[in-house]
Design an enzyme around this catalytic site. Structure first.
Site, PDB file in Angstrom:
ATOM      1  N   ASP A  12       0.857  -1.181   0.000  1.00  0.00           N
ATOM      2  CA  ASP A  12       0.000   0.000   0.000  1.00  0.00           C
ATOM      3  C   ASP A  12       0.895   1.234   0.000  1.00  0.00           C
ATOM      4  O   ASP A  12       1.729   1.400   0.892  1.00  0.00           O
ATOM      5  CB  ASP A  12      -0.864  -0.029   1.271  1.00  0.00           C
ATOM      6  CG  ASP A  12      -2.048   0.907   1.184  1.00  0.00           C
ATOM      7  OD1 ASP A  12      -3.169   0.451   1.442  1.00  0.00           O
ATOM      8  OD2 ASP A  12      -1.842   2.087   0.864  1.00  0.00           O
ATOM      9  N   ASP A 127      -3.270   2.613  -5.990  1.00  0.00           N
ATOM     10  CA  ASP A 127      -2.177   2.714  -5.021  1.00  0.00           C
ATOM     11  C   ASP A 127      -1.936   1.461  -4.201  1.00  0.00           C
ATOM     12  O   ASP A 127      -1.204   1.508  -3.221  1.00  0.00           O
ATOM     13  CB  ASP A 127      -2.402   3.902  -4.093  1.00  0.00           C
ATOM     14  CG  ASP A 127      -3.567   3.669  -3.132  1.00  0.00           C
ATOM     15  OD1 ASP A 127      -4.438   2.838  -3.433  1.00  0.00           O
ATOM     16  OD2 ASP A 127      -3.602   4.327  -2.082  1.00  0.00           O
ATOM     17  N   GLU A 128      -2.556   0.343  -4.555  1.00  0.00           N
ATOM     18  CA  GLU A 128      -2.246  -0.865  -3.806  1.00  0.00           C
ATOM     19  C   GLU A 128      -2.314  -2.114  -4.667  1.00  0.00           C
ATOM     20  O   GLU A 128      -3.018  -2.161  -5.682  1.00  0.00           O
ATOM     21  CB  GLU A 128      -3.119  -1.008  -2.554  1.00  0.00           C
ATOM     22  CG  GLU A 128      -4.593  -0.990  -2.767  1.00  0.00           C
ATOM     23  CD  GLU A 128      -5.328  -1.117  -1.439  1.00  0.00           C
ATOM     24  OE1 GLU A 128      -5.734  -2.230  -1.085  1.00  0.00           O
ATOM     25  OE2 GLU A 128      -5.488  -0.098  -0.754  1.00  0.00           O
TER      26      GLU A 128
END
Length: 385
Positions: A12, A127-128
Site C-alpha cells: 500500500d 495505489d495498492e
DNA sequence: TCTGGGGTCCTAGGACCC
DNA sequence: TCTGGGGTCCTAGGACCC
C-alpha cells in the site's frame, strides 16, 4: 494449495496522492496538505518564483478530501471527509487539486518496479497491490525489503507492506506500521497480533456490519472469533456469517488474480447545486448528454461494447435510485446510450431535486471480438419435458 | 456548514424456458 | 384442480472498497 505455504504480500503506497504532490512541491513537506476535487485550487506562481497555495479555509463547494498528509490527519482530516467540514478542523491546511494523470503515472512506475522483483501482481486500484511471493527464491524479509527499495528507487515514494499466508491477513498487516512499514506474520501470530484489532480492520466489514456487530457486543476480532456461529447466522445470514467466522480465524484461500476484465464502466457527476427535473431541464439535459458522450468515448477508447445501460441518480435527500435497460445489441454509440439512459430516466420519479446524475455501461464485450450472433433458426425440436 | 467518483459483489424477485 | 423443479436472464438495491 496449502495456505500454510503461501507467501502473499499486500503493498500500500503511503498517502499516495499527497506524496506524489510533495514530489512536485517539496516546500510543502512537513505541512498539513489535503488533496480534493477542487478546480480553482491550482497553486499560483509568484513574481519571486515562489508559489502561492490555496488554503482549506477559502474553499466553498461540495468536494471531499481524497487524501491528506499525515500532518493533516493529525488534525483530524481524513479521506472522504467533506472539504467544508475539514476546513473547520484545519483552516490553514494547504489545498491542492487532484491530478489523476500524475497519480496514474506514478502508479505505473511503482507497479513496474515491483514486477521487476515479483511478477505475480493483483491490482487493487491505483495505489495498492497484492503480490504472490510463494514461488520466489529468498527469505520473505529480504524479498519485501527489495520490493520496498525498488519502489523507492523508481518513484521516490515510500510504501507499506504486509506479508502473511493470505490476502486477508496481509491487507491488515500492511496497515499496522504505516508509513514505510513492513510487517510479516504467520498463522501462529494471529491471537497476539490480529485478535486485539477492531473488526473494522477486516477488508469486507464496513460501517454497517461493524455497527451491527457492536450491538451484539462484538468489537474486536477476538470477540468475533469467540461468537457462537448460530448468533452470527441469525444476524447476518448463512453466507456472510460463515465468512465472518473464517476471517476471524485468519482463514482466506482467495488467490492472487493477475488479470481481470472490467465488468462495467461509468460516469457520474454531482451538481454544484441541486437541480430540478423541470425547472432546470435544459441544464440537466446538457449534463446528461455530456455524461453519455464521455461514457461512449471511454468504451471506444478501451475497446468495449456494452449491452446494459444504467442510470443512477441521487436525490437532494441522498437517496439513490438506479434503473437499467438491456439492449438487443451491444453498443458504444453515444446516441444509442443517450436514448437508452433516457428510457431509464422515464421510469424514475422526478418529484424531488437531483444532486447527482450518472450513466453506467455494463454487460461489456470486447469491440474487436466478433459479435456473437443469435443462433440460426433451427428446425423445431420435440419438447423434452 | 454535511457527505466525490469509479468500481465489485451479493441478494432477491419475477420472467421465461425446459 | 393445489400449484414440481431446475436453470438463466433481467432488474433494483445495498454493502463495501479505493
Amino acid at each position: 494449495m496449502n495456505s500454510q505455504f503461501r507467501r502473499i504480500a499486500h503493498l500500500d503506497m503511503d498517502a499516495f496522492y499527497a506524496s506524489v504532490e510533495l514530489l512536485r512541491y517539496p516546500e510543502l513537506r512537513g505541512l498539513a496538505v489535503v488533496i480534493g476535487a477542487t478546480h480553482d485550487a491550482q497553486p499560483v506562481l509568484q513574481v519571486d518564483g515562489s508559489r502561492q497555495f490555496a488554503r482549506l479555509r477559502d474553499y466553498v463547494g461540495r468536494g471531499v478530501i481524497t487524501t491528506s498528509t499525515y500532518e493533516a490527519r493529525a488534525l483530524g482530516v481524513f479521506s472522504a471527509m467533506g472539504m467544508m467540514k475539514a476546513a473547520q478542523l484545519a483552516p490553514d491546511a494547504i489545498m491542492l487539486p487532484v491530478d489523476f494523470d500524475a497519480y496514474r503515472h506514478y502508479s505505473r512506475l511503482f507497479k513496474a518496479a515491483v514486477a521487476g522483483v515479483a511478477p505475480l501482481i493483483e491490482n487493487r486500484g491505483i495505489d495498492e497491490i497484492y503480490i504472490d511471493l510463494t514461488d520466489l527464491p529468498g527469505a520473505t524479509l529480504m524479498l519485501a525489503q527489495r520490493i520496498k527499495q525498488a519502489v523507492r528507487d523508481a518513484t521516490g515514494l515510500s510504501c507499506s507492506i504486509g506479508v502473511t499466508p493470505n490476502k486477508l491477513l496481509s491487507k491488515i498487516c500492511s496497515d499496522l506500521e504505516k508509513p514505510d512499514g513492513l510487517t510479516i506474520l504467520d498463522m501462529a501470530d494471529i491471537p497476539a497480533r490480529i485478535w486485539p484489532l477492531p473488526v473494522r480492520k477486516i477488508n469486507g466489514i464496513g460501517p454497517k456490519a461493524t455497527a451491527k456487530l457492536a450491538t451484539l457486543g462484538v468489537t474486536t476480532i477476538a470477540d468475533l472469533a469467540q461468537t457462537e456461529p448460530a448468533v452470527l447466522q441469525s444476524n447476518f445470514g448463512r453466507s456472510y456469517a460463515a465468512w465472518l467466522q473464517r476471517v476471524a480465524h485468519g482463514i482466506d484461500e482467495s488467490p492472487v488474480i493477475t488479470h481481470a476484465e472490467p465488468k462495467s464502466i461509468s460516469r457520474e457527476t454531482t451538481f454544484e447545486r441541486d437541480l430540478h427535473a423541470r425547472h432546470d431541464r435544459t441544464k440537466l439535459s446538457e449534463v446528461f448528454t455530456a455524461l453519455c458522450t464521455q461514457l461512449a468515448e471511454d468504451l471506444q477508447r478501451k475497446g468495449y461494447l456494452s449491452r446494459t445501460i444504467g442510470l443512477k441518480l441521487r436525490y437532494d435527500d441522498f437517496r439513490i435510485v438506479t434503473r437499467d435497460l438491456t439492449l438487443p445489441t451491444p453498443t458504444a454509440d453515444p446516441g444509442v446510450i443517450r436514448r437508452a439512459a433516457g428510457e431509464c430516466l422515464r421510469r424514475v420519479p422526478l418529484d424531488r431535486k437531483l444532486r447527482l446524475l450518472g450513466v453506467r455501461a455494463g454487460g461489456l464485450s470486447s469491440s474487436s471480438a466478433p459479435q456473437i450472433d443469435h443462433e440460426p433458426p433451427q428446425a423445431e425440436l420435440p419438447l423434452t419435458v
